[in-house]
Design a protein around this motif. Structure first.
Motif: not given
Length: 121
Positions: A109-116, A90-102
């Motif tokens: 390709n996630w289901h609706l309302s995912e990842p949770s 998860e990135s510093p912005i909740p609900g956003n995601f990033q690679f491990l290197d930032g």
């Protein structure tokens, strides 16, 4: 003569690698997509252990960047009837995601309302 010996040695190595890949494929512990090799030891582990094991063998934790790579990871999920850790966070912005290197994700390709974080992503 040295070139011929080197060529023979390279052919032997290629043959050994091919045989090993074949055995791992039969055991459903290896698959490929887009020039990348995806592999598993089939053992359950936590995220940090998985990350460490991948680094120890010169690889990285799986990070799908396109549908083919996603399917390669899904191959293990289905064959081992388990979840798979991905190289994202998860990135510093909740609900956003990033690679491990930032860096930003370029494929999801996630289901609706995912990842949770509940294993159904």
């Amino acid at each position: 003569l040295v070139d011929n010996e080197m060529e023979d040695y390279i052919r032997q190595l290629e043959h050994q690698i091919s045989r090993l890949a074949g055995v791992l494929s039969l055991e459903k512990k290896i698959t490929a997509s887009g020039g990348k090799i995806f592999a598993t030891n089939g053992e359950k582990a936590d995220f940090q252990t998985t990350l460490k094991k991948c680094k120890e063998v010169g690889g990285s934790i799986a990070t799908p960047r396109n549908p083919g790579e996603n399917d390669a990871i899904l191959y293990f999920v289905k064959n081992f009837n388990t979840y798979a850790y991905l190289g994202i966070k998860e990135s510093p912005i909740p609900g956003n995601f990033q690679f491990l290197d930032g860096t930003q994700l370029s494929y999801t390709n996630w289901h609706l309302s995912e990842p949770s974080g509940k294993g159904k992503e």
